[in-house]
Design a protein around this motif. Structure first.
Motif, PDB file in Angstrom:
ATOM      1  N   UNK A 134       0.865  -1.181   0.000  1.00 29.29           N
ATOM      2  CA  UNK A 134       0.000   0.000   0.000  1.00 29.29           C
ATOM      3  C   UNK A 134       0.896   1.222   0.000  1.00 29.29           C
ATOM      4  N   UNK A 135       0.601   2.176  -0.887  1.00 23.76           N
ATOM      5  CA  UNK A 135       1.389   3.407  -0.980  1.00 23.76           C
ATOM      6  C   UNK A 135       0.441   4.598  -1.052  1.00 23.76           C
ATOM      7  N   UNK A 136       0.933   5.772  -0.566  1.00 22.24           N
ATOM      8  CA  UNK A 136       0.161   7.019  -0.632  1.00 22.24           C
ATOM      9  C   UNK A 136       1.036   8.064  -1.322  1.00 22.24           C
ATOM     10  N   UNK A 137       0.484   8.699  -2.355  1.00 25.34           N
ATOM     11  CA  UNK A 137       1.218   9.646  -3.188  1.00 25.34           C
ATOM     12  C   UNK A 137       0.636  11.039  -3.004  1.00 25.34           C
ATOM     13  N   UNK A 138       1.523  12.037  -3.044  1.00 24.47           N
ATOM     14  CA  UNK A 138       1.115  13.447  -2.984  1.00 24.47           C
ATOM     15  C   UNK A 138       1.515  14.136  -4.288  1.00 24.47           C
ATOM     16  N   UNK A 139       0.722  15.105  -4.727  1.00 25.19           N
ATOM     17  CA  UNK A 139       0.986  15.745  -6.026  1.00 25.19           C
ATOM     18  C   UNK A 139       2.336  16.447  -6.092  1.00 25.19           C
ATOM     19  N   UNK A 140       2.892  16.861  -4.946  1.00 26.61           N
ATOM     20  CA  UNK A 140       4.183  17.553  -5.008  1.00 26.61           C
ATOM     21  C   UNK A 140       5.347  16.602  -5.271  1.00 26.61           C
ATOM     22  N   UNK A 141       5.103  15.278  -5.411  1.00 26.05           N
ATOM     23  CA  UNK A 141       6.160  14.352  -5.783  1.00 26.05           C
ATOM     24  C   UNK A 141       6.650  13.474  -4.664  1.00 26.05           C
ATOM     25  N   UNK A 142       5.971  13.421  -3.551  1.00 23.52           N
ATOM     26  CA  UNK A 142       6.382  12.581  -2.421  1.00 23.52           C
ATOM     27  C   UNK A 142       5.449  11.378  -2.330  1.00 23.52           C
ATOM     28  N   UNK A 143       6.038  10.191  -2.073  1.00 26.52           N
ATOM     29  CA  UNK A 143       5.197   9.026  -1.819  1.00 26.52           C
ATOM     30  C   UNK A 143       5.769   8.209  -0.668  1.00 26.52           C
ATOM     31  N   UNK A 144       4.844   7.630   0.114  1.00 29.90           N
ATOM     32  CA  UNK A 144       5.181   6.843   1.296  1.00 29.90           C
ATOM     33  C   UNK A 144       4.579   5.453   1.111  1.00 29.90           C
ATOM     34  N   UNK A 145       5.402   4.410   1.398  1.00 30.13           N
ATOM     35  CA  UNK A 145       4.931   3.032   1.237  1.00 30.13           C
ATOM     36  C   UNK A 145       5.405   2.191   2.406  1.00 30.13           C
ATOM     37  N   UNK A 146       5.158   0.907   2.312  1.00 31.44           N
ATOM     38  CA  UNK A 146       5.529  -0.021   3.393  1.00 31.44           C
ATOM     39  C   UNK A 146       7.040  -0.166   3.447  1.00 31.44           C
TER      40      UNK A 146
ATOM     41  N   UNK B  85      -1.854  -2.326  -4.008  1.00 35.33           N
ATOM     42  CA  UNK B  85      -1.348  -3.258  -5.016  1.00 35.33           C
ATOM     43  C   UNK B  85      -1.637  -4.710  -4.617  1.00 35.33           C
ATOM     44  N   UNK B  86      -2.132  -5.481  -5.575  1.00 39.40           N
ATOM     45  CA  UNK B  86      -2.313  -6.927  -5.416  1.00 39.40           C
ATOM     46  C   UNK B  86      -1.603  -7.616  -6.575  1.00 39.40           C
ATOM     47  N   UNK B  87      -0.809  -8.621  -6.286  1.00 40.19           N
ATOM     48  CA  UNK B  87      -0.076  -9.327  -7.326  1.00 40.19           C
ATOM     49  C   UNK B  87      -1.037  -9.875  -8.373  1.00 40.19           C
ATOM     50  N   UNK B  88      -0.706  -9.666  -9.638  1.00 44.62           N
ATOM     51  CA  UNK B  88      -1.555 -10.192 -10.705  1.00 44.62           C
ATOM     52  C   UNK B  88      -1.631 -11.710 -10.658  1.00 44.62           C
ATOM     53  N   UNK B  89      -0.567 -12.350 -10.192  1.00 45.08           N
ATOM     54  CA  UNK B  89      -0.590 -13.812 -10.071  1.00 45.08           C
ATOM     55  C   UNK B  89      -1.600 -14.270  -9.038  1.00 45.08           C
ATOM     56  N   UNK B  90      -1.933 -13.417  -8.070  1.00 46.02           N
ATOM     57  CA  UNK B  90      -2.938 -13.763  -7.064  1.00 46.02           C
ATOM     58  C   UNK B  90      -4.285 -14.034  -7.725  1.00 46.02           C
ATOM     59  N   UNK B  91      -4.604 -13.286  -8.810  1.00 46.87           N
ATOM     60  CA  UNK B  91      -5.831 -13.523  -9.562  1.00 46.87           C
ATOM     61  C   UNK B  91      -5.618 -14.544 -10.675  1.00 46.87           C
ATOM     62  N   UNK B  92      -4.392 -14.570 -11.240  1.00 45.97           N
ATOM     63  CA  UNK B  92      -4.153 -15.368 -12.435  1.00 45.97           C
ATOM     64  C   UNK B  92      -3.972 -16.850 -12.136  1.00 45.97           C
ATOM     65  N   UNK B  93      -3.309 -17.186 -11.029  1.00 51.76           N
ATOM     66  CA  UNK B  93      -3.028 -18.596 -10.732  1.00 51.76           C
ATOM     67  C   UNK B  93      -4.303 -19.426 -10.604  1.00 51.76           C
ATOM     68  N   UNK B  94      -5.294 -19.020  -9.783  1.00 52.78           N
ATOM     69  CA  UNK B  94      -6.527 -19.826  -9.738  1.00 52.78           C
ATOM     70  C   UNK B  94      -7.280 -19.817 -11.055  1.00 52.78           C
ATOM     71  N   UNK B  95      -7.119 -18.724 -11.848  1.00 49.49           N
ATOM     72  CA  UNK B  95      -7.786 -18.675 -13.141  1.00 49.49           C
ATOM     73  C   UNK B  95      -7.192 -19.696 -14.106  1.00 49.49           C
TER      74      UNK B  95
END
Length: 615
Positions: free
Chosen positions: A116-128, A194-204
Motif C-alpha cells: 500500500x502506498x500514498x502519493x502526494x501531487x508535489x512528488x512525495x510518496x510513502x509506502x511499506x 497493489x495486489x499481485x496479478x498472479x494472485x488472480x491469475x493462478x486460480x484462473x
C-alpha cells in the motif's frame, strides 16, 4: 444341431454384437456430444461461480484495507502534517515514518495485498517498509494520469515502482482512492493498493475449458485486468466479448459462430466490478469424439470375429464342469460339506472362467467350515478391537482441550500456571501411553484424576469446587482405565451451563465384591428421555453408534460402552437427575430449597488381576 449349446452361443454372440455395437456406433456420437455440451456448460458455470466467489473475497479484502487506511487517525494526522507549511521538515519526516509503519502493519494483516502506498501531487510518496521517497516520476505514470483526468479507480496488470524497489518483479493490479475526499478531482493525496496479478491469475489458470479454451477477467469497460495478450491480439475475441457485455443476464452460455464456420461456446459471469468470460470452440470439445467413433467401428469388426472363435471354444469347456459344480452345490445346500468337496471338479482340469468359479466355490466351502468352527473366537476378538477403538477416542478429545488452555495461559503470561498444567499433562500423558494395559490399579486411576482436576482448577479457579472422597481401602483393586476423567469432564462442562460456580463431588466406595464410583454435579440435569436412551443402548450393546460418534457426546457413552464390553452383565449403572427436563428448569427447584444436578453411579465387579473381555 442348432439347439446345441455350441451353436446357440455362436448365434447369440453374433446377433448381440451386431445389434448392440451397431446401435451404439450410430447413437454414441450424438449422445456424447450432447452430454459433453451439457457437462461443459454446467461445469464451466460452476467453476466460474467458484472463481467469482474468490474475486469477491479478494475485493472485500482490498476495500476493507482501503477503508481502514482511509479512516485511520494516522493517515489523517499525516495528511494534516504534510499540508502544514509551518511544520518543520523533521516533524514531517516523523509523520512519514509513522505512516509507513502503519501501512506495513496493515498490509501484513491481509494476505492477498502486496503493498500500500500514498502519493502526494508535489512528488512525495510513502509506502511499506519505511519507504519515504521524493520522486516526481510517478506523476507521469499512465495510472496516475488516468486517475487524475478520468477518475479510473482500477489499474490493470502493470509494473509498480514500489514493488520494484522491493525486488518484486511481478505485475500488480491496483485500486486507487483519494485521501480526505471521495472525489478524485480535489484530492491532496492518493492511495494505491497493489495486489499481485498472479494472485488472480493462478486460480484462473486452473480453470480449463477443453484443451485450447481461454478465460478472461475484464473490467467494467471490457479491458483485460490481467496480462492476457491473446485478448488484445484477437479482434474476433473482442467482438464476442462485446456481444456478451450487451446481455443483461448475470451469467449464462451462448453459442457464436467463428471465422471457420463452426460455433464457439462462450460462458460468462458478471461480477460486482468485473466480467469473467470463457471461450472454447466446438472443434476442441468434439475432436476426441470423432476419434472415438472411428475406433468403435474398427473395434466392433475385430470383436465380432473374435467372438465367433471364442464361442466355439467355450462351448466345449463349460457343460461338464457346470454339471459337477451344480451337484456340489446341492450337497452344500443339504449341509454335506465333505461330499460337496469330493464332487467339485479338480482345478487342473478346468482353466477358464468356470475354473475360477469352481476354485472360488471350493474355497468358500472350506472357509465356511472354518468360520463355523471359529465363530466364537472371532466374536471375542471383535469385542477387544471395539474396546481399543473406544479407548482411543478419549486421548485426543482431552488433549486438544488442554493444549488450548496452555495456549491461553501462555498468551496471558501466567508462567506458574503454565508450568503446573504442563507438569500435570506430562504425568497424564505418561500414564495414557500405557495403552496395552486394559486394567489399572484404582489408586492410579484416582491419581490420574487428581492431575486432571489440577488442570481444571487452573482453568476455572474459584469458579470450580471439586471434592474427592474415598471410602474403604483400595488395596490391589483394579478397574478399567480412563473411567472417572470423562465423567468429571462432563460434570464440569454441564455445571457451568447452569451455574456460575460448578460443584463436583467424586466418591469411591470399596466393598468386598464390588467398587462403586459416584460423580455428582450441580448442573442442569439430564433429560429423562436421554437417560432411558442410555439404558437402552447399554442393554442392546449399540457399540457401532459410539464408535462413529466422533468428537461430540463421547464422554458418558464411551465410559458405559467400555465398561459394558469389559464386564458384560456384571456391570451396572444408575443415572439420577433432580431436573428431568435438562433444560434449565433448575431455577424453580432452587426456590424450593432443592439443588439441581446429576448423579452417576457405576458399579464394577472386583478385579484383582488383569483379565480378558468377558465371554
Amino acid at each position: 444341431m442348432f439347439y446345441s449349446l455350441k451353436n446357440r452361443l455362436i448365434a447369440s454372440f453374433v446377433v448381440l454384437l451386431v445389434l448392440s455395437f451397431g446401435t451404439v456406433s450410430m447413437l454414441l456420437f450424438n449422445e456424447s456430444r450432447s452430454i459433453v455440451r451439457s457437462y461443459i456448460e454446467s461445469s464451466a458455470l460452476e467453476k466460474m461461480d467458484e472463481y467469482g466467489s474468490f474475486i469477491n473475497m479478494a475485493l472485500l479484502q482490498i476495500y476493507d484495507l482501503s477503508s481502514l487506511v482511509y479512516n485511520s487517525d494516522v493517515t489523517k494526522g499525516w495528511d494534516i502534517a504534510l499540508s502544514d507549511p509551518g511544520l518543520p521538515a523533521g516533524e514531517k519526516m516523523l509523520a512519514n515514518l509513522e505512516l509507513s509503519r502503519f501501512l506495513t502493519q496493515t498490509t501484513n494483516n491481509y494476505s492477498g495485498v502486496s503493498s500500500v502506498s500514498i502519493y502526494r501531487p508535489e512528488g512525495l510518496w510513502v509506502s511499506i517498509g519505511n519507504q519515504v521517497v521524493a520522486d516526481r516520476a510517478f506523476l507521469e505514470e499512465p495510472w496516475y494520469k488516468d486517475f487524475v483526468k478520468l477518475g479510473n479507480h482500477w489499474v490493470s496488470a502493470h509494473r509498480d515502482q514500489v514493488e520494484a524497489r522491493q525486488s518484486k518483479p511481478y505485475q500488480v493490479v491496483s485500486l486507487l482512492l483519494p485521501i480526505g475526499t471521495f472525489e478524485p478531482s480535489p484530492f491532496k493525496s492518493v492511495m494505491k493498493v497493489n495486489v499481485s496479478a498472479d494472485f488472480f491469475l493462478e486460480p484462473l489458470k486452473r480453470i480449463h475449458l477443453g484443451d485450447t479454451g481461454t478465460i478472461f477477467l475484464l473490467d467494467e469497460k471490457g479491458a483485460p485486468i490481467l496480462s492476457q495478450n491473446e485478448y488484445v491480439s484477437n479482434p474476433e475475441t473482442i467482438r464476442k466479448i462485446e456481444a456478451v457485455r450487451s446481455i443483461r443476464s448475470p451469467k449464462g452460455v451462448v453459442y457464436l459462430e467463428n471465422n471457420r464456420g463452426m460455433n464457439d461456446i462462450v460462458v460468462f459471469k458478471k461480477l460486482n466490478q468485473w466480467l469473467l468470460v470463457g471461450i472454447v470452440s466446438e472443434e476442441d470439445l468434439y475432436a476426441k469424439l470423432y476419434k472415438l467413433r472411428n475406433s468403435i467401428i474398427l473395434f466392433t469388426t475385430l470383436l465380432l470375429l473374435c467372438a465367433i472363435l471364442v464361442a466355439t471354444w467355450l462351448s466345449y469347456g463349460i457343460t461338464k464342469p457346470l454339471s459337477r459344480l451344480a451337484s456340489a452345490m446341492r450337497s452344500v445346500q443339504k449341509g454335506d460339506f465333505a461330499n460337496a468337496e469330493s464332487r467339485i471338479p479338480d482345478e487342473k482340469t478346468v482353466r477358464n472362467e468356470v475354473g475360477y468359479v469352481t476354485s472360488t466355490f471350493r474355497n468358500m466351502v472350506v472357509q465356511l467350515r472354518h468360520h463355523i468352527k471359529t465363530e466364537f473366537e472371532l466374536k471375542l476378538l471383535r469385542q477387544q478391537a471395539e474396546y481399543k477403538a473406544l479407548l482411543m477416542q478419549l486421548n485426543p478429545h482431552f488433549l486438544f482441550n488442554t493444549l488450548e488452555l496452555m495456549s491461553s495461559l501462555s498468551m496471558q503470561q501466567r508462567t506458574a500456571d503454565t508450568v503446573k498444567v504442563i507438569e500435570s499433562l506430562g504425568k497424564m500423558m505418561r500414564f495414557s501411553l500405557r495403552i496395552n494395559e486394559d486394567l489399572i490399579a484404582l489408586q492410579e486411576e484416582f491419581k490420574y484424576l487428581k492431575h486432571y482436576t489440577s488442570i481444571l482448577q487452573v482453568r476455572f479457579g474459584e469458579r470450580l469446587l471439586i471434592s474427592m472422597e474415598e471410602e474403604g481401602g483400595a488395596d490391589s483393586r483394579q478397574i478399567v482405565k480412563f473411567i472417572l476423567q470423562p465423567l468429571v469432564e462432563n460434570a464440569v462442562k454441564y455445571s457451568f451451563l447452569h451455574q456460575t460456580v460448578a460443584k463436583v463431588t467424586v466418591r469411591i466406595g470399596i466393598e468386598p465384591d464390588r467398587v462403586r464410583l459416584i460423580v455428582e454435579d450441580n448442573g442442569p440435569g439430564i433429560a429423562e428421555a436421554l437417560v432411558q436412551q442410555l439404558y437402552a443402548e447399554s442393554r442392546s450393546s449399540q457399540l457401532e453408534h459410539i464408535l462413529n460418534t466422533g468428537d461430540q457426546q463421547i464422554g458418558l457413552r464411551n465410559v458405559l460402552a467400555r465398561c459394558q464390553l469389559y464386564y458384560g452383565n456384571r456391570f451396572s449403572f444408575t443415572i439420577s437427575s433432580m431436573d428431568g427436563d435438562g433444560d434449565g428448569a433448575g431455577d424453580g427447584l432452587e426456590k424450593k430449597g432443592v439443588s439441581p444436578g446429576t448423579r452417576i453411579e457405576l458399579v464394577l465387579p472386583v478385579q484383582q488381576v488383569l483379565t480378558n473381555v468377558s465371554k
